[in-house]
Design a protein around this motif. Structure first.
Motif, short mmCIF file in Angstrom:
data_model
loop_
_atom_site.label_atom_id
_atom_site.label_comp_id
_atom_site.label_asym_id
_atom_site.label_seq_id
_atom_site.Cartn_x
_atom_site.Cartn_y
_atom_site.Cartn_z
N PHE A 61 5.34 16.73 -9.63
CA PHE A 61 4.85 17.70 -10.69
C PHE A 61 5.46 17.27 -12.10
CE2 PHE A 61 8.35 18.77 -7.74
CZ PHE A 61 9.68 18.70 -8.24
N TYR A 62 6.10 16.27 -12.11
CA TYR A 62 6.46 15.91 -13.56
C TYR A 62 5.60 14.58 -13.76
CZ TYR A 62 10.41 18.91 -13.86
OH TYR A 62 11.26 20.00 -13.81
N SER A 63 5.00 13.98 -12.89
CA SER A 63 4.04 12.79 -13.08
C SER A 63 3.07 12.88 -14.07
CB SER A 63 3.55 12.16 -11.74
OG SER A 63 2.71 10.97 -11.98
N ALA A 64 2.91 11.64 -14.81
CA ALA A 64 1.75 11.69 -15.98
C ALA A 64 0.46 11.07 -15.43
CB ALA A 64 1.99 10.76 -17.01
N VAL A 65 0.53 11.01 -13.93
CA VAL A 65 -0.62 10.26 -13.41
C VAL A 65 -1.76 11.45 -13.24
CG1 VAL A 65 -1.61 9.36 -11.06
CG2 VAL A 65 0.78 8.71 -12.18
N SER A 66 -2.86 11.07 -13.35
CA SER A 66 -4.02 12.33 -13.19
C SER A 66 -4.17 12.53 -11.94
CB SER A 66 -5.30 11.66 -13.74
OG SER A 66 -5.73 10.61 -12.83
N ASP A 67 -4.45 14.01 -11.67
CA ASP A 67 -4.53 14.77 -10.24
C ASP A 67 -5.74 13.88 -9.47
OD1 ASP A 67 -2.96 16.41 -10.77
OD2 ASP A 67 -4.27 18.01 -11.48
N ARG A 68 -6.51 13.09 -10.17
CA ARG A 68 -7.71 12.50 -9.25
C ARG A 68 -7.19 11.41 -8.70
NH1 ARG A 68 -13.34 12.26 -12.76
NH2 ARG A 68 -13.65 14.75 -12.77
N LEU A 69 -6.18 10.81 -9.44
CA LEU A 69 -5.45 9.62 -8.81
C LEU A 69 -4.40 9.91 -7.78
CD1 LEU A 69 -5.02 6.93 -11.85
CD2 LEU A 69 -6.52 6.76 -9.87
N LYS A 70 -3.65 10.89 -7.93
CA LYS A 70 -2.69 11.46 -7.10
C LYS A 70 -3.33 11.96 -5.58
CE LYS A 70 0.23 13.71 -10.21
NZ LYS A 70 0.76 15.16 -11.03
N GLU A 71 -4.71 12.48 -5.76
CA GLU A 71 -5.28 12.89 -4.43
C GLU A 71 -5.97 11.73 -3.69
OE1 GLU A 71 -7.87 15.94 -6.00
OE2 GLU A 71 -6.26 17.49 -6.28
N LEU A 72 -5.75 10.46 -4.28
CA LEU A 72 -6.12 9.33 -3.54
C LEU A 72 -5.23 9.14 -2.45
CD1 LEU A 72 -7.76 7.03 -6.24
CD2 LEU A 72 -9.12 8.52 -4.31
N LEU A 130 0.66 -1.14 0.03
CA LEU A 130 -0.18 -0.11 0.11
C LEU A 130 0.77 1.14 -0.01
CD1 LEU A 130 -2.87 -1.01 2.72
CD2 LEU A 130 -2.81 -0.93 0.14
N VAL A 131 1.97 1.23 1.00
CA VAL A 131 2.85 2.45 0.77
C VAL A 131 3.57 2.61 -0.56
CG1 VAL A 131 5.09 3.42 1.92
CG2 VAL A 131 3.34 2.09 3.35
N TRP A 132 3.98 1.54 -1.19
CA TRP A 132 4.47 1.73 -2.40
C TRP A 132 3.61 2.06 -3.60
CZ3 TRP A 132 3.62 0.33 -7.58
CH2 TRP A 132 4.75 0.50 -8.48
N VAL A 133 2.17 1.76 -3.62
CA VAL A 133 1.23 2.21 -4.26
C VAL A 133 1.04 3.90 -4.06
CG1 VAL A 133 -1.11 2.42 -5.22
CG2 VAL A 133 0.29 0.19 -5.04
N ALA A 134 0.86 3.88 -2.69
CA ALA A 134 0.74 5.44 -2.28
C ALA A 134 1.82 6.50 -2.79
CB ALA A 134 0.39 5.55 -1.00
N GLY A 135 3.06 5.72 -2.81
CA GLY A 135 4.38 6.44 -3.06
C GLY A 135 4.27 6.78 -4.36
N PHE A 136 3.91 5.76 -5.31
CA PHE A 136 3.83 5.81 -6.62
C PHE A 136 3.15 6.96 -7.26
CE2 PHE A 136 2.15 4.73 -10.75
CZ PHE A 136 3.14 4.84 -11.76
N LEU A 137 1.80 7.17 -6.43
CA LEU A 137 0.93 8.32 -6.82
C LEU A 137 1.09 9.47 -6.33
CD1 LEU A 137 -2.27 6.25 -6.35
CD2 LEU A 137 -1.26 6.49 -8.61
N GLY A 138 1.94 9.50 -5.27
CA GLY A 138 2.42 10.59 -4.52
C GLY A 138 3.40 11.23 -4.81
N GLY A 139 4.42 10.79 -5.71
CA GLY A 139 5.67 11.32 -5.97
C GLY A 139 6.94 10.64 -5.18
N SER A 140 6.86 9.83 -4.86
CA SER A 140 7.90 9.14 -4.04
C SER A 140 9.15 8.63 -4.79
CB SER A 140 7.55 8.27 -2.93
OG SER A 140 6.76 8.55 -2.17
N PHE A 141 8.80 8.30 -6.18
CA PHE A 141 9.47 7.92 -7.13
C PHE A 141 9.61 8.82 -8.12
CE2 PHE A 141 7.22 4.07 -5.46
CZ PHE A 141 7.96 3.74 -4.26
N GLU A 142 8.72 9.02 -9.03
CA GLU A 142 8.80 10.20 -9.88
C GLU A 142 8.13 11.26 -9.53
OE1 GLU A 142 7.00 10.67 -14.70
OE2 GLU A 142 5.94 9.30 -13.14
N THR A 143 8.90 12.17 -9.58
CA THR A 143 8.37 13.59 -8.91
C THR A 143 6.72 14.01 -9.23
OG1 THR A 143 9.16 14.90 -10.58
CG2 THR A 143 10.77 14.45 -8.77
#
Length: 371
Positions: free
Chosen positions: A308-319, A293-306
């Motif tokens: 502000f450069y991430s291609a993930v949609s804001d709706r997914l990030k905000e989860l 769960l932390v890995w997924v949250a980190g992937f969405l939240g910028g722990s790996f790819e920053t």
């Protein structure tokens, strides 16, 4: 308050010295590696000082009449426009010659109805300034042709007033500050491993059924785990933050807000981890679920790819709670404020309250079952 139980749980957690060392120094190696690997990508933007932009003007070009105004506007924007002749009458034969001799940072060819910008690899900032400046020039000249600039509508560009506008951009952190902040938070959310000696001892020695026979309430038994987990995680997280700040010079920005967000993050992480343990009742499964769960949250939240450069949609990030924490702390570091601060604290409060109540109910249910 079950002080004896809290003290015993602290002793059990401190027996696992390798886990404590990992929580302290693990971020050091990750931060050192990633901040070096992504240094170029996250080089902080610094506004360019005055620079020289070379240009050539094609004979009969529509730019000729406005060139005096363009040069004047360029000076106001810290750009020195310098004309070069590339027709063989000078020692400079090409744009490459101009760049090699460092005569200009960028070069513009003004043709009859267009322009072409030549950039250098290490002069992206200057090239960007020039691109934006010329875009504003074109807009002003269009207004002049329409009769807006000089009021006559005849397309005469002599005396045209060219206006450029400066844009305020959100400053970006350098790689050390970004990953220094992000991975201290990331490791704190993996803190369930410090509780493994406590849960293992409970299961092995059937401590819970024994304690249930004592006058201690279920709430006291639950606090006997929650408080040591939060306290030790808090200690390790802030100690790791201090260590990495000394080693890498991490800039935290707005310190009171940063400390508050990090403290609330630790509390939410600890309560959520304990809730997951009581949900599954198995330490190995709990560690696997938490880390996933932390890995997924980190992937969405910028722990790996920053983020502000991430291609993930804001709706997914905000989860992801890590998105709110990471963004708030990074913006505190770069700007001293964050529009996400209040939302971050509310999100963490919801997680903490829900996990605390859910964990207490599950702990009481399992305690009754084991009696």
């Amino acid at each position: 308050m079950p002080w004896a139980l809290i003290k015993n749980n602290f002793k059990l957690m401190f027996r696992n010295k390798w886990v404590i060392i990992l929580m302290l120094v693990g971020p050091v190696f990750v931060i050192a590696s990633l901040s070096s690997a992504f240094k170029a990508m996250l080089t902080s933007y610094t506004p360019a000082d005055t620079f020289t932009a070379g240009y050539s003007l094609e004979a009969g070009s529509s730019w000729e009449g406005a060139m005096a105004s363009i040069k004047e506007a360029a000076k106001e924007n810290k750009i020195e426009l310098r004309e070069f002749s590339l027709d063989g009458t000078s020692s400079l034969k090409s744009v490459e010659d101009i760049f090699q001799r460092k005569e200009a940072a960028v070069f513009v060819e003004f043709n009859k109805g267009s322009y072409h910008i030549y950039k250098q690899k290490d002069m992206e900032t200057e090239a960007g300034v020039m691109e934006y400046f010329l875009h504003q020039v074109v807009q002003s000249l269009k207004q002049a042709d329409a009769g807006v600039g000089n009021g006559n509508g005849n397309g005469d560009r002599n005396g045209t007033s060219i206006r450029t506008v400066s844009l305020n951009t959100v400053p970006k952190p350098d790689s050390t500050d970004y990953y220094g902040i992000i991975y201290i938070v990331y490791f704190s959310w993996c803190s369930i491993i410090i509780m493994s000696p406590v849960f293992s001892s409970e299961r092995k020695n059937r401590i819970v059924p024994r304690l249930k026979a004592s006058p201690l309430s279920s709430f006291s038994l639950y606090l006997g785990k929650v408080l040591p987990c939060i306290s030790l995680t808090m200690l390790l997280t802030f100690s790791s933050a201090a260590l990495n700040t000394l080693l890498f010079g991490i800039k935290w920005g707005r310190l009171p807000g940063t400390l508050l967000v990090m403290a609330c993050s630790v509390i939410a992480a600890a309560l959520f981890s304990i809730f997951i343990y009581y949900l599954f009742g198995n330490m190995a499964v709990t560690v696997g679920v938490i880390f996933t769960l932390v890995w997924v949250a980190g992937f969405l939240g910028g722990s790996f790819e920053t983020y502000f450069y991430s291609a993930v949609s804001d709706r997914l990030k905000e989860l992801s709670p890590l998105y709110y924490i990471n963004r708030t702390l990074v913006e505190y570091s770069t700007m001293g404020r964050s529009d996400y601060g209040t939302r971050c604290l509310l999100y963490l409060a919801v997680i903490s309250i829900t996990a605390f109540v859910g964990g207490l109910l599950l702990a009481d249910g399992r305690g009754r079952k084991n009696q």
